[in-house]
Design an enzyme around this catalytic site. Structure first.
Site, PDB file in Angstrom:
ATOM      1  N   PHE A  18       0.817  -1.224   0.000  1.00 20.93           N
ATOM      2  CA  PHE A  18       0.000   0.000   0.000  1.00 20.93           C
ATOM      3  C   PHE A  18       0.844   1.264   0.000  1.00 20.93           C
ATOM      4  O   PHE A  18       0.393   2.320   0.414  1.00 20.93           O
ATOM      5  CB  PHE A  18      -0.984   0.018   1.182  1.00 20.93           C
ATOM      6  CG  PHE A  18      -1.748  -1.266   1.341  1.00 20.93           C
ATOM      7  CD1 PHE A  18      -2.586  -1.695   0.336  1.00 20.93           C
ATOM      8  CD2 PHE A  18      -1.608  -2.048   2.467  1.00 20.93           C
ATOM      9  CE1 PHE A  18      -3.268  -2.900   0.452  1.00 20.93           C
ATOM     10  CE2 PHE A  18      -2.297  -3.246   2.596  1.00 20.93           C
ATOM     11  CZ  PHE A  18      -3.133  -3.674   1.587  1.00 20.93           C
ATOM     12  N   ILE A  45       2.609  -6.958  -5.671  1.00 20.59           N
ATOM     13  CA  ILE A  45       2.448  -6.766  -4.221  1.00 20.59           C
ATOM     14  C   ILE A  45       1.129  -7.355  -3.740  1.00 20.59           C
ATOM     15  O   ILE A  45       0.610  -6.988  -2.687  1.00 20.59           O
ATOM     16  CB  ILE A  45       2.582  -5.275  -3.824  1.00 20.59           C
ATOM     17  CG1 ILE A  45       1.498  -4.419  -4.483  1.00 20.59           C
ATOM     18  CG2 ILE A  45       3.955  -4.745  -4.187  1.00 20.59           C
ATOM     19  CD1 ILE A  45       1.418  -3.018  -3.882  1.00 20.59           C
ATOM     20  N   THR A  64      -1.433  -7.763  -6.077  1.00 21.17           N
ATOM     21  CA  THR A  64      -2.456  -7.149  -6.907  1.00 21.17           C
ATOM     22  C   THR A  64      -2.888  -8.018  -8.080  1.00 21.17           C
ATOM     23  O   THR A  64      -3.937  -7.778  -8.658  1.00 21.17           O
ATOM     24  CB  THR A  64      -1.900  -5.828  -7.470  1.00 21.17           C
ATOM     25  OG1 THR A  64      -0.635  -6.106  -8.049  1.00 21.17           O
ATOM     26  CG2 THR A  64      -1.722  -4.803  -6.379  1.00 21.17           C
ATOM     27  N   GLY A  79      -5.294   0.227  -9.050  1.00 22.51           N
ATOM     28  CA  GLY A  79      -4.885  -0.068  -7.682  1.00 22.51           C
ATOM     29  C   GLY A  79      -5.352   0.944  -6.652  1.00 22.51           C
ATOM     30  O   GLY A  79      -5.456   0.629  -5.473  1.00 22.51           O
ATOM     31  N   GLU A  80      -5.618   2.156  -7.074  1.00 20.98           N
ATOM     32  CA  GLU A  80      -5.870   3.213  -6.104  1.00 20.98           C
ATOM     33  C   GLU A  80      -7.226   3.893  -6.224  1.00 20.98           C
ATOM     34  O   GLU A  80      -7.715   4.478  -5.265  1.00 20.98           O
ATOM     35  CB  GLU A  80      -4.746   4.264  -6.211  1.00 20.98           C
ATOM     36  CG  GLU A  80      -3.512   3.808  -5.463  1.00 20.98           C
ATOM     37  CD  GLU A  80      -2.205   4.261  -6.071  1.00 20.98           C
ATOM     38  OE1 GLU A  80      -1.998   4.047  -7.268  1.00 20.98           O
ATOM     39  OE2 GLU A  80      -1.387   4.838  -5.334  1.00 20.98           O
TER      40      GLU A  80
END
Lengths: 335, 744
Positions: free
Chosen positions: B245, B470, B472, B712-713
């Site tokens: 993160f 990571i 994902t 991802g965000e």
């Protein structure tokens, strides 16, 4: 991890032989955690799991005896507990997580230690952890700390859910020690911190909780365990209330109530419970009860919200009990 | 495996899932070389001052303890401060672990104990006593606000806000307005896997460093620089990362200390952080935003004024793009924003999932909701009315922007048109029900990335790039990409990531990996395929049909035409004609001239529309999120399963931001006090409803070679605001501080 010796005695007499630096191990969900955090530093760990204390059995007077080594999970799922003491099953299910309840024991629940941030952090001064060093929770980030029963030396909350129900039920704790057996009312089992907050309860050196007796009660559906916390599961309470009401033709014959999350021990005020005797449920009565219970509360930097919240939780819990609509621990809507 | 379902755009399950659930996937703390030493860090008790003495006699007496490393006895490290600047490039004076006696933050490493067993190292670490000279410190954010400043050198990715019109005049002149201070508490990343490093000195004098990081090459560069080692001497591996993160964007002190220990002791070393120690480094900064908005009587936004501050340390100038989002997204003619940072004596705050936007978008969207209500307009209608079809701050068109479609799709799925305008309109028993919404926006970035594709004589395709997965789904989408680009079944593709020796890839972050590494893999596979066919055509030994233009690779076979009929041959057999064990191609995906021009002329963003239902027990202040719908416009979706999982994960994290997560700073000590999972609350299952994640069709040939934007965000941006806005709709009460705690 600091080195320690370990034994698993087969008899009570053997288990009771302790030094100052002995800790008893049951489920281990709290002790091991505290040892890892360097809060508990036992020289010797006496594992109690070979002692026969895991029974749950009926008492002649209709009460129930809960073995100290019975797990929280087994206790909350036991048919006799569910049928006769649903407030206890509910309180247990309100606490921790299934994984922890599967291992944690009833005796261990009584003897768990506070979750105060400052107690858990060995770098901070804390009278409960290191007698006489001071209290860093006072004036600190103490949203989760107690507002009742506190002292200059300590404002740590006693974190149990189960014990709140046991207090409302007027349970008795049975002990076995070097000097023999004795029993203590649950309501007298935990100590106020006063000037010696490092002593959590009345256990004498070498004494072991063997079982907990629940006297027969007749609440029917007029009970609840209502717990408010910072998320909907797996968090210690901000305010919790255990209530049992003996109701008869619309009147409360006797009311039993204990508070969790706000006190340095499970919080009971017999005078507040007495207010309910032979009264019909009403807003004004429940408000009076709440006010009486919270009398003498002292707030610190961050925990004033508890005092604002507590009367509302008490009143809601009393209504849940009075109306026979106890709080579900799975459906998160508050009744 | 169904071959057809393995291409880009198909919901392929994670190819690394089996390795992960069976424990075969090895994380940074798991290599176990013979002779491994365990390092345990001792942290400072004070926030600022000097170490006067370190008493380590008792620690050294613990059996099994090999060394106590402190600033007194550590090996030589780089002389110059600039050698310690890591890949994130935060301006200022980087923290150098065990450099000298000065203490700059509470929890700063003051010693590392190395021992033959973890238990001995830990026991010894507990026995170390440090005498300090204490200096005054400030860890209070409100006090730090009085020292807010704009650093002379900004972070390279900082986007300065641009003023347009006259916002203060417009604010004064327009009739409908709101203003207030919005606040977000500091948060810690708290990935499941705690930061850890295992360093193995190899026989050839090199160091293999297994580290929990988002950028193995960035860590490799940092270590070589900070420890004054030759770059060739260090190899960093991170094939599996248990979440990060953003906490793995910087080289954390554990990797420096582990490598230093291995150099000092010439033995393999492992340093792991405990959960409490995870609160001694990076965190999402605390933030305030003073927002003033004004609209005319038609509900047209006329003025935006934003002043925002985030915290940083006393030694580095960490910055976020906090204040720009509303100025970009809304077509308001008068807008201005100002951003500063406030120093306190803590470690430097850092990027956490959607840095800047997670805070700035959510707080701004809470303010927009206030203005919509002040105009007595439906919040969705208000946004559609005021929403800009270009980047209103830079006055640039978007490469693509399907936010309007996302708003419609999300609203329809949610049933938004049933929503009564007034708060406190919906009730079920003792619970008030509220419906809230917000929009989200996040950068769609593309970074030059290289990848290698290799075809081997067993007919398998091997893909390699130094990207990090990571958690994902990067392994999976890159294999899908290779499968389509080379036309190869995915069970015949091997992939290697997370190794600094692989082709160059920027640190994973900012949602750019899918677009960038995806493009690199695509190019490498295409190049390999072309090279393969060319070699076949050129080769003397190949049969005539292989020399014709018709030959292609399809589904892992060579296809052509012989005597007028189709013919197929295995790749193994085809390769054997060439007489090479393998053929290989490495390519770099970069924007190119057209891409660079496009970057100057067009704005590049991902968008979302989030809809939320909450139920609130008003008496008790209990909020339950009961429905969440997020419609996301993020270009081409490479894998709807892993992409939706990304968005859902971010929505959970944003629920934490709205209701639960707060790192409690005790200013007296400069220490975050709730440094464990019992007291730092992330949402539990009971806090999370069914979540609907929808992807809007958004074709965008300009954004990146594959038309991919990354996801991802974006799920962080808007979700927390939608929850806060729903709480207002339920109760009529505005909360301007996140998280909104029970009983509040």
């Amino acid at each position: 991890m600091r080195n320690f010796s370990y034994s698993r005695p087969g008899t009570f007499d053997e288990a009771c032989r302790v030094t100052e630096h002995t800790r008893f191990l049951a489920g281990g969900t709290n002790l091991i955690d505290l040892m890892k955090s360097d809060v508990e530093r036992p020289a010797h760990v006496t594992d109690l799991k070979s002692l026969s204390m895991n029974q749950i059995e009926e008492l002649p007077d209709g009460g129930l005896r809960l073995g100290a080594l019975a797990t929280n999970a087994d206790t909350s799922a036991h048919p006799l507990v569910i049928r006769h003491f649903p407030v206890l099953a509910s309180a247990i299910l309100a606490g921790a997580s299934p994984q922890i309840r599967n291992v944690a024991t009833n005796g261990g629940n009584l003897n768990q230690r506070t979750r105060c941030h400052y107690f858990y952090d060995p770098d901070m001064v804390c009278n409960k952890r290191s007698p006489g060093t001071g209290c860093s929770a006072r004036g600190g980030r103490n949203r989760i700390m107690a507002v009742l029963g506190t002292s200059e030396a300590c404002i740590a909350t006693f974190p149990s859910d189960m014990c709140v129900a046991l207090a409302a039920l007027n349970a008795t704790v049975n002990l076995h020690g070097p000097k023999g057996e004795r029993s203590v009312a649950l309501r007298d089992y935990h100590r106020l911190p006063g000037e010696a907050p490092w002593i959590d309860n009345v256990l004498q050196p070498g004494e072991i909780v063997t079982s907990i007796d629940l006297p027969s009660v007749s609440f029917g559906e007029h009970y609840t365990y209502l717990k408010i916390r910072d998320r909907l599961s797996f968090a210690f309470s901000i305010v919790s209330v255990a209530v049992g009401l003996e109701m008869e033709s619309g009147l409360i014959r006797r009311g039993y109530l204990a508070l969790g999350g706000v006190g340095t021990k499970p919080w009971c005020v017999p005078e507040a419970e007495a207010l309910m005797k032979d009264k019909p449920p009403s807003h004004s009565l429940f408000r009076d009860v709440a006010e009486r219970i919270l009398e003498g509360a002292v707030v610190d930097r961050d925990n004033a919200a508890k005092l604002k919240l507590a009367p509302r939780v008490i009143e809601r819990a009393l209504w849940q009990a009075a109306e026979g609509t106890p709080q579900s621990q799975t459906c998160k809507t508050i009744r | 495996m169904n071959v057809i379902s393995a291409k880009i755009g198909q919901p392929v399950s994670r190819i690394d899932g089996f390795a992960k659930v069976t424990g075969q996937a090895k994380y940074a703390a798991e290599p176990h070389p013979p002779g491994l030493l365990y390092g345990v860090i001792v942290n400072s008790l004070i926030a600022r001052g000097r170490i006067e003495a370190i008493h380590d006699e008792a620690a050294r007496a613990v059996p099994g303890v090999i060394e106590v490393m402190t600033h007194h006895n550590r090996p030589h490290t780089a002389l110059f401060e600039k050698s310690y600047v890591d890949g994130l490039g935060v301006p200022g004076s980087p923290y150098r672990p065990l450099h000298d006696a000065e203490i700059r933050f509470n929890g700063q490493p003051v010693a590392v104990v190395f021992a033959e067993t973890f238990e001995a190292a830990r026991e010894a670490a507990m026995l170390i006593q440090v005498d300090y000279e204490r200096w005054p410190h400030n860890a209070d954010f409100d006090a730090a606000l009085y020292q807010k400043y704009m650093p002379s050198k900004t972070r390279s990715n900082y986007v300065p806000p641009k003023t347009r019109g006259n916002a203060s005049e417009a604010y004064a002149l327009n009739p409908i307005k709101i203003e207030g201070r919005f606040h977000l508490a500091p948060e810690h990343h708290n990935p499941m896997e705690m930061h850890a490093t295992t360093v193995i000195p190899e026989e050839d004098g090199t160091l293999t460093v297994w580290d929990k990081t988002q950028g193995p090459q960035a860590v490799q560069t940092y270590l070589a620089s900070a420890l004054s080692l030759s770059g060739k001497k260090v190899r960093v591996r991170n094939p599996y990362v248990g979440g990060a993160f953003g906490s793995g964007l910087r080289a954390q002190h554990n990797v420096f200390l582990a490598a230093l220990g291995a150099e000092m002791l010439k033995r393999p070393v492992r340093v792991t952080l405990t959960r409490p120690q995870m609160f001694t480094h990076v965190f999402r900064p605390e933030a305030v935003m003073d927002i003033a908005l004004a609209a005319d009587r038609d509900g047209t936004l006329q003025s935006i004024i934003v002043e925002g501050v985030t915290d940083t340390s006393r030694f580095e100038h960490n910055m976020e793009n906090l204040v720009i989002w509303g100025l970009i997204g809304y077509k308001c003619p008068n807008a201005t924003a100002d951003y500063k940072i406030a120093p306190r004596d803590t470690y430097t705050s850092s990027d956490m999932r959607a840095p800047g936007a997670a805070t700035g978008v959510n707080l701004f969207e809470m303010a927009i909701d206030e203005l919509a209500w002040a105009c007595r307009m439906d919040p969705l209608a208000f946004r559609r009315h005021n929403y800009s079809d270009i980047d209103a701050m830079h006055n640039m068109p978007f490469t693509s922007n399907a936010l309007r479609e996302a708003l419609l799709l999300g609203a329809e799925r949610f049933g938004w048109n049933e929503r009564p305008l007034a708060p406190r309109s919906l009730r079920d028993g003792k619970e008030l029900i509220g419906w809230g919404m917000a929009t989200g926006i996040w950068d769609a970035m593309f970074s030059p990335t290289s990848a290698r594709a290799r075809l081997t004589s067993d007919g398998r395709l091997h893909i390699a790039t130094a990207a990090s997965d990571i958690g994902t789904g990067t392994y999976t989408i890159l294999v899908q990409t290779a499968s389509e680009a080379f036309s190869m079944p995915i069970d015949r593709i091997d992939i290697e990531l997370g190794d600094s020796t692989l082709p160059e890839c920027p640190t994973e972050g900012g949602s750019w990996t899918a677009a960038s590494a995806g493009a690199a893999v695509w190019l490498a596979c295409q190049s390999l395929c072309e090279q393969f066919l060319k070699l076949l055509k050129k080769n003397k030994n190949t049969p005539d049909w292989m020399k014709q233009d018709e030959i292609t690779v399809a589904e892992g076979e060579l296809h052509g035409v012989r005597n007028g009929s189709p013919v197929a041959l295995s790749l193994q057999d085809a390769l054997s004609f060439i007489g090479q064990d393998s053929i290989e191609a490495e390519e770099t995906a970069k924007p190119g001239l057209r891409g660079k021009i496009s970057e100057m002329r067009k704005a590049r963003f991902t968008h979302s529309a989030v809809f939320c239902e909450v139920r609130v027990d008003e008496d008790l202040g209990i909020v339950r999120v009961t429905r969440l719908v997020n419609a996301v416009a993020a270009g081409r979706i490479m894998n709807p399963k892993t992409a939706a999982s990304q968005v859902r994960g971010a929505m959970v994290m944003a629920t934490g931001m709205a209701l639960h997560e707060e790192s409690l700073m005790d200013e007296r000590y400069g220490r975050f006090m709730n440094h464990n999972f019992a007291e730092y609350h992330v949402p539990s299952h009971a806090d999370i409803p069914e979540m609907d994640v929808l992807f809007v069709d958004e074709k965008d040939k300009e954004i990146s070679p594959l038309g991919v934007k990354g996801v991802g965000e974006i799920g962080m941006c808007g979700t927390a605001a939608a929850i806060a806005n729903a709480i207002f709709h339920a109760t009529g009460k505005r909360h301007r501080n996140l998280p909104i705690m029970s009983g509040a």
